[in-house]
Motif scaffolding. Structure first.
Motif, PDB file in Angstrom:
ATOM      1  N   UNK B   8       0.916  -1.269   0.071  1.00 15.42           N
ATOM      2  CA  UNK B   8       0.183  -0.054   0.078  1.00 15.42           C
ATOM      3  C   UNK B   8       0.871   1.165   0.083  1.00 15.42           C
ATOM      4  N   UNK B   9       1.854   1.209   0.853  1.00 16.21           N
ATOM      5  CA  UNK B   9       2.619   2.378   1.006  1.00 16.21           C
ATOM      6  C   UNK B   9       3.958   2.457   0.194  1.00 16.21           C
ATOM      7  N   UNK B  12       9.403   1.634   2.645  1.00 11.92           N
ATOM      8  CA  UNK B  12       9.487   2.113   3.923  1.00 11.92           C
ATOM      9  C   UNK B  12      10.553   1.598   5.029  1.00 11.92           C
ATOM     10  N   UNK B  56       2.356  -5.725   9.221  1.00 11.41           N
ATOM     11  CA  UNK B  56       1.668  -4.843   9.329  1.00 11.41           C
ATOM     12  C   UNK B  56       2.267  -3.395   9.205  1.00 11.41           C
ATOM     13  N   UNK B  57       1.836  -2.565   8.379  1.00 11.41           N
ATOM     14  CA  UNK B  57       2.372  -1.340   8.128  1.00 11.41           C
ATOM     15  C   UNK B  57       1.621  -0.391   9.420  1.00 11.41           C
ATOM     16  N   UNK B  58       2.534  -0.094  10.525  1.00 14.44           N
ATOM     17  CA  UNK B  58       1.726   0.535  11.600  1.00 14.44           C
ATOM     18  C   UNK B  58       1.035   1.675  11.420  1.00 14.44           C
ATOM     19  N   UNK B  59       1.481   2.644  10.578  1.00 13.43           N
ATOM     20  CA  UNK B  59       0.838   4.061  10.540  1.00 13.43           C
ATOM     21  C   UNK B  59      -0.430   3.918   9.883  1.00 13.43           C
ATOM     22  N   UNK B  60      -0.706   2.854   8.977  1.00 17.89           N
ATOM     23  CA  UNK B  60      -1.755   2.867   8.154  1.00 17.89           C
ATOM     24  C   UNK B  60      -2.568   1.484   8.868  1.00 17.89           C
ATOM     25  N   UNK B  61      -2.164   1.101   9.654  1.00 20.64           N
ATOM     26  CA  UNK B  61      -2.700  -0.441  10.038  1.00 20.64           C
ATOM     27  C   UNK B  61      -2.888  -1.346   9.069  1.00 20.64           C
ATOM     28  N   UNK B  63      -2.322  -4.454   7.136  1.00 21.55           N
ATOM     29  CA  UNK B  63      -1.843  -6.111   7.049  1.00 21.55           C
ATOM     30  C   UNK B  63      -1.558  -6.625   5.724  1.00 21.55           C
ATOM     31  N   UNK B  80      -1.061  -8.151  -1.048  1.00 20.41           N
ATOM     32  CA  UNK B  80      -2.399  -7.988  -0.486  1.00 20.41           C
ATOM     33  C   UNK B  80      -2.917  -9.463   0.246  1.00 20.41           C
ATOM     34  N   UNK B  81      -3.415  -9.597   1.542  1.00 17.08           N
ATOM     35  CA  UNK B  81      -4.112 -10.720   2.009  1.00 17.08           C
ATOM     36  C   UNK B  81      -5.152 -11.204   1.001  1.00 17.08           C
ATOM     37  N   UNK B  82      -5.600 -10.431   0.482  1.00 15.68           N
ATOM     38  CA  UNK B  82      -6.718 -10.700  -0.638  1.00 15.68           C
ATOM     39  C   UNK B  82      -6.530 -11.888  -1.727  1.00 15.68           C
TER      40      UNK B  82
END
Lengths: 970, 100, 229
Positions: B8-9, B12, B56-61, B63, B80-82
């Motif tokens: 997602x991000x 990092x 988990x990206x902590x800042x955006x929660x 997973x 993505x877990x999907x």
């Protein structure tokens, strides 16, 4: 005061002769110049003795003039272990030596050197460890004898901080390779960060000599520096040390009081090479230094390193250095070359034509000194007959400067940290680095390129490689075949053992040839074990000069080659760094509720709860007990107000909201009525209780779930993780900080609320215990929850955080008529303890399962699934090992503290989790784990309290107070 | 510091992420043996090789799953877990239900 | 002079309102906002390095499978990828935080009225469009000036230089060890980062930012200079 005389310009690139500075060393005033290091200023005054060695207290002077040795560690008023050859001279600096008794020049402990044969390698560790415990007795004495510097306990911390710095290419080292690499990369379009330890660019171009005619190299250096300094794509960090390499090119770079955290996409290490000493008797005397150090002294600081010099070399660079010394008016007594002849024969001619004697196939066998060993006075030069073997007699040459260089070792530290291995090529007596990670290039002498042409070419090659990976492609313009053949620069056995020893392999740790050999005789064949046993390479210079001779000695003693032995590796940091740099500007986040200032204004004693700040109680610290008891009585008798904004809050919304909670919590939620709350207990997959709270149902598809202050973030994340797998149609939002909340509690709570809330029927029947409502309180939209945590009529009022302070103000105002007062967390803990309510993670631990805390009632066993269900079943089928019980003691008994042990015979059967004196009950009450067979109410549990005394507490049924719960259900 | 590519991000610092354990297949809690359940809850393979882990990206929660080589610490892929969890998971009622 | 304005007269209060002592205050909906500190014009400060408290300017979030359609129907232009943001024609801003989550930031031009209305008018119904109370969960600061990304480099491990983090970029990351959302909605004329953090940590981050700004002569500023650009 002594006044320095310096060599004329262009010597002294770093110093400003117009800015003399006065300073003090060991009580004597000296003068130096701005730009001097402490060491160069002292040497400029003829002061060579800077320190005493660690073990034998031998006199020591600068060795490397590049911050690479421990000889120049000195004491500043508020800072010990300062590198005198790196630390800039400041006006009126008061410098002292360290590691001596009495004075630096007359060290009472220098006699220790005479006992060196009684202090063999591993001496301390082998001699002082028996009998058991004796090390504790000896250690302080030994540490005092071997101490390095003194801490100033009155030191006021300075401001240090950190900053990230992002770049395409980081270049470490601004010598010719680094300058060329930086320039080529910048010209190719990359943004470049150039990191240089010195205040000026140029590296070896500033002090080394590359040819008999030095002018072309000099000119080239000036052109390169000018081009780099003016290039808009290059940012230069001077006087900055790249202290490590971490994954993905993350480089901590220290400059002044700041630690830069450099993130580079590509990294080029052009860190150069360490000049290597020769190992011979008394090679540590002041006046003996690395050849490069003497050149640095002249060219950087205009300090004449001696009057009469002797050079001992293993490569051609020694000849060039002899020319430098000669040109600066130093009489060169002789050049001693360990090899049969130089690579470049013209060098011999050049020296001899200047009247400098050259002794080939020879070495210094022993350095000579006068009384007190304060300076070298000459050397005995002998012919080398075989590896490490010399003729029986030789030639004595007087000198006051002995320059030595056996060759070069790459500055391998950063690269080894990056995972590279140093591999030795026996045939060239040199190292290469293998196994560099992607995106890391080496260039210049660290890469075994020493000819200036090759060095520059290597810089361009490294830049091209980096550019192509950055998609700033350049045609590869340098192939291996383009490089000129490098002459050998390392002499393969620059070690000459002497029957009387004192041929130092490691100057930091005073290790001699026989110490290393002895280590191998003790059975330590592995070079890493030799290091740990002998401490070689463990001093401040971290093996920069000792790693190679140690590897050679271990190889020889164990009948292997150096390539088979290997060398010890290097870990961060590259140079000693201050804890202040690592700490930086401390970031210590703290969360405050919207009512925070109101608490302070009311005199609250604040306490941490996770990273939140909460009022413990209101009043002075020393009146804790009185304040707490008064607040508790107030809640029981009138009405109190507590800020519970820190309580975790999660909005669970959507068609599957109930289904999600049904799977996550132990209770059943599918049929929970709207407008009601239900206790919610959560177990982990292992059946251990991990959190609890209240599930309030505001609509069919909207639950508001509370969680513990410290647990909510973790619980929220776990919910998201579970639903990433389950794919339920539900939204989970952490609204902890978004909602401010208070608990209005006490017999008069309803009366207070009635003054502010008119859109909800607050009567006991209209809004009963465990009911939840959406309402307007003081004009603020609110969620109301009737709760009983403290065991009184109580309303939790949750409002959007922006209104939190206004809500508090309104309630305090409306409560005036009922003598409302705020109460703190400690009071709340006492009140809930009286009710026997648990606090998860205070009264539970990492093993607690529901049966141990009598929570069987909170488990819906008929549900198809909840997290931990299977584990709870398994645990419940086993006999109970321990149980949480309520206990009570007479008011005057010694009060147990949290954590005190519960005993059963000689064994520990549990521990106290909560304990407080209850004024309401007139007794000490608490919760404790004990063995299952101790848990029957009416029995007694022994608790060992402070001082070892054992008190017998009575096990009582919970709750302690209001067993029929009539008060909270009013 | 290591870089983790977040689906997602983007890339990092690894310090922005929280480790969530290895991806494990939960045995059917209603029918598996105690030993199988205990093995699932308490044991990890600790395999030398490529493992799939929750991060988990902590800042955006947020997973996601990462394939990582435990020897080289190389992150091979994140997703993505999907990709793995693409339908609603149901739990069946236990076979033998005892009345409350 | 409106010296009589005091935050404690309003129901809505910024967590930072005590930091505004001595400032000239103005009304913003049902709350107050700093117009300026002192009497001087703050344009130069804004250009150099300034920090502005926008906690009382409305903002709200929407999340769920139906959120995008809902917002489009209401006339918002949505960024086409997560971690991007768009300025709307009325000055409001929409940041997309994940596949189906949006953050709406009010405009100073209407005092955030449009966004406040979105929060007020949202109805919890059957469709998967969930309101997120961003005004209460998050504090909102604006860091302006040519040194903005240098200030952030002292606190944050994401490269926020314009070349790497251009207009419309969004980073959900950590700054000074707390979670933040950073949005670049500056322009050529005035570099500007929106910073949203946990509301309960607002005072902590405010201090951390001012400390990092000190070497650039950074100071707090009010909204007047922003409005008059």
């Amino acid at each position: 005061m002594t006044s320095p005389s310096r060599l004329p310009a262009p010597m002294g690139l770093l110093i400003d002769r117009d800015r003399p500075l006065h300073f003090e060393f060991d009580g004597t005033r000296y003068q130096g110049f701005a730009g001097d290091s402490i060491a160069s200023a002292l040497l400029g005054n003829g002061r060579w003795l800077l320190s005493r060695s660690f073990k034998y207290h031998r006199p020591r002077g600068p060795l490397s003039m590049a911050g690479q040795d421990a000889n120049s560690l000195v004491q500043l008023p508020s800072e010990p272990n300062v590198l005198a050859d790196m630390h800039p001279l400041q006006a009126d600096l008061a410098v002292t030596g360290q590691n001596f008794s009495g004075s630096l020049t007359k060290d009472r402990d220098a006699f220790l050197g005479h006992f060196s044969r009684f202090m063999p390698v591993g001496f301390y560790y082998r001699s002082f460890y028996k009998p058991k415990g004796m090390w504790k007795v000896w250690e302080p004495l030994i540490r005092k004898k071997a101490g390095l510097g003194v801490l100033d306990l009155d030191f006021r911390p300075e401001y240090h901080d950190k900053a990230f710095l992002f770049t395409d290419v980081a270049v470490v080292g601004a010598g010719p390779a680094g300058l060329q690499a930086a320039l080529s990369a910048a010209e190719g379009g990359a943004r470049v960060l150039l990191i240089e330890q010195q205040p000026i660019l140029g590296g070896a171009l500033n002090w080394a000599r590359f040819a008999i005619d030095d002018e072309p190299a000099h000119r080239l250096g000036q052109e390169l520096c000018a081009a780099v300094e003016s290039h808009p794509n290059i940012r230069i960090l001077r006087e900055a040390t790249c202290n490590a390499w971490f994954s993905d090119h993350f480089l901590p770079v220290i400059q002044g009081n700041r630690l830069y955290k450099v993130r580079a996409r590509e990294c080029i290490v052009a860190a150069g090479a360490f000049d290597q000493p020769v190992v011979f008797r008394n090679n540590d005397l002041p006046g003996i230094m690395l050849t490069s150090a003497a050149q640095r002294l002249m060219k950087l600081y205009a300090v004449k390193p001696g009057q009469r010099a002797l050079l001992l070399t293993g490569n051609d660079d020694g000849y060039l250095a002899a020319l430098d010394l000669h040109e600066q008016g130093v009489e060169v007594a002789a050049l001693v070359d360990m090899r049969a002849q130089p690579n470049d024969g013209s060098l011999l001619t050049a020296l001899r034509s200047r009247g400098i004697a050259c002794h080939l196939s020879s070495t210094v066998y022993e350095a000579l000194h006068g009384k007190g060993m304060r300076h070298v006075s000459g050397a005995e030069v002998r012919r080398i007959q075989a590896q490490g073997q010399v003729a029986d007699s030789g030639l004595r040459i007087d000198c006051d400067l002995l320059c030595m260089s056996a060759g070069y070792m790459p500055v391998y530290q950063l690269l080894c940290q990056a995972g590279a291995t140093l591999s030795y090529r026996d045939e060239e007596a040199a190292f290469t680095l293998r196994g560099l990670p992607a995106g890391l290039e080496v260039a210049g002498s660290v890469n075994g390129r020493h000819l200036l042409d090759n060095v520059l070419r290597d810089g361009r090659r490294a830049a091209a490689a980096a550019l192509s990976r950055l998609d700033l492609a350049q045609a590869g313009n340098s192939e291996a075949k383009d490089f000129l053949a490098e002459p050998r620069v390392n002499f393969d056995w620059p070690i000459f053992a002497h029957p009387k020893g004192k041929e130092f392999v490691d100057f930091d740790e005073d290790l001699q040839v026989r110490d290393i050999i002895n280590a191998t005789r003790h059975g330590y064949r592995d070079v890493q074990l030799v290091k740990r046993f002998s401490t070689v390479g463990m001093g401040p210079s971290q093996g920069r000069h000792s790693a190679l001779p140690t590897a050679r000695l271990v190889a020889q003693a164990t009948g292997r080659s150096v390539s088979e032995t290997g060398v010890t590796t290097a870990r961060p940091p590259f140079v000693a760094e201050k804890l202040a740099h690592i700490a930086g500007r401390g970031f210590d986040p703290a969360r405050q509720t919207p009512m925070h200032q109101r608490h302070l204004e009311a005199g609250a004693k604040m306490m941490p709860a996770g990273i939140w700040q909460r009022p413990a109680f209101y009043g002075p610290t020393e009146q804790r007990d009185a304040c707490m008891q008064a607040e508790a009585r107030h809640v029981r008798e009138k009405v109190g107000l507590i800020d519970v904004s820190t309580l975790g809050g999660l909005d669970v919304r959507g068609p599957d909201a109930a289904e999600l909670l049904n799977r996550l919590y132990t209770f059943a939620f599918l049929k929970q009525p709207v407008g009601r709350s239900r206790y919610a207990l959560m177990t982990g997959e292992d059946g251990v209780v991990i959190d609890d709270g209240v599930c309030a149902r505001f609509a069919d598809n909207h639950f508001y779930v509370t969680a513990t202050t410290s647990g909510v973030d973790r619980i929220y994340q776990q919910m998201l993780k579970w639903n990433a797998q389950w794919r339920l149609d539900v939204d989970i939002t952490n609204v902890t900080a978004a909602l401010a909340a208070v608990n209005l509690a006490g017999p008069d709570a309803r009366k207070v609320l009635e003054r502010l809330c008119s859109d909800v029927d607050l009567s006991p029947a209209g809004f009963p215990y465990l009911g939840v409502r959406l309402a307007t309180v003081a004009g603020i939209p609110a969620r109301l929850l009737r709760v009983g945590f403290v065991g009184e009529l109580g309303y939790e009022i949750h409002v959007p955080a922006r209104f939190g302070e206004a809500l508090w103000d309104a309630l305090m105002e409306a409560g005036k008529a009922f003598d409302i007062r705020p109460f703190g967390v400690e009071t709340q803990r006492l009140l809930r303890l009286e009710k026997g309510h648990l606090i998860i993670s205070q009264d539970t631990d990492g093993m607690t399962h529901p049966a141990e805390i009598d929570m069987g009632w909170a488990i819906a066993r008929n549900k198809p699934f909840f997290v931990g269900k299977r584990s709870v079943q398994i645990l419940e089928a086993q006999p109970l090992k321990r149980k949480l019980v309520g206990f009570s003691l007479a008011a005057e008994a010694r009060k147990p503290l949290e954590g005190h042990l519960v005993l059963k015979g000689d064994d520990i059967s549990g521990n106290v989790t909560s304990c407080e004196y209850s004024q309401t009950l007139g007794r000490i009450i608490g919760l404790a784990y004990c063995a299952a067979d101790q848990a029957t109410p009416g029995g007694q549990i022994p608790i060992r309290v402070e001082g070892g005394e054992v008190v017998l507490a009575e096990v009582v049924r919970l709750p302690f107070f209001d067993p029929d719960n009539t008060r909270q259900e009013l | 510091m290591k870089i983790m590519p977040c689906p997602l991000n983007g890339p990092r610092n690894i310090s922005e992420f929280t480790y969530g354990g290895e991806l494990k297949q939960m045995p059917d809690p209603a029918s598996c043996s105690d030993a199988e359940w205990a093995d699932y809850v308490f044991n990890s393979d600790n395999r030398a090789g490529v493992v799939t882990e929750w991060w988990m990206h902590t800042a955006s929660s947020y997973w996601f799953l990462a394939e990582r080589h435990t020897v080289s610490d190389q992150i091979i892929r994140t997703f993505d877990p999907k990709e793995l969890f693409n339908r609603r998971i149901e739990f069946s009622a236990p076979a033998t239900e005892t009345p409350a | 002079m409106m010296t009589s304005l005091q935050a404690s007269q309003c129901l809505e209060r910024s967590p930072l309102y005590r930091r505004h002592a001595g400032a000239t205050l103005g009304r913003l909906g049902d709350s107050l906002v700093v117009s300026r500190y002192g009497a001087d014009d703050e344009h130069a400060q804004l250009q150099r390095c300034a920090l502005i408290d926008l906690c009382n300017l409305p903002r709200v979030g929407f999340r769920g499978a139906a959120a995008a359609d809902y917002l489009r129907e209401r006339g918002y232009q949505l960024p086409d990828a997560p971690n991007r943001a768009l300025t709307q024609s009325d000055g409001s801003q929409v940041a997309r935080l994940s596949q189906n989550e949006y953050l709406l930031l009010g405009s100073l031009r209407d005092g955030g009225a449009r966004i406040a209305a979105e929060e007020r008018n949202w109805q919890f119904g059957a469709s998967a469009n969930y309101l997120l109370p961003r005004q209460d969960s998050h504090a909102w600061l604006r860091l302006t000036g040519e040194h903005a990304c240098a200030v952030m480099a002292k606190l944050c491990g994401v490269d926020l230089r314009p070349a790497a983090f251009g207009t419309g970029a969004v980073a959900q990351t950590s700054a000074a060890r707390i979670n933040v959302i950073v949005i670049n909605l500056g322009d050529e004329a005035l570099p500007c980062l929106q910073i949203l953090c946990d509301r309960a940590s607002a005072n902590y981050l405010w201090d951390a930012l001012l400390d990092a700004m000190a070497e650039f002569d950074g100071r707090p500023a009010g909204i007047d200079a922003l409005l008059q650009r």
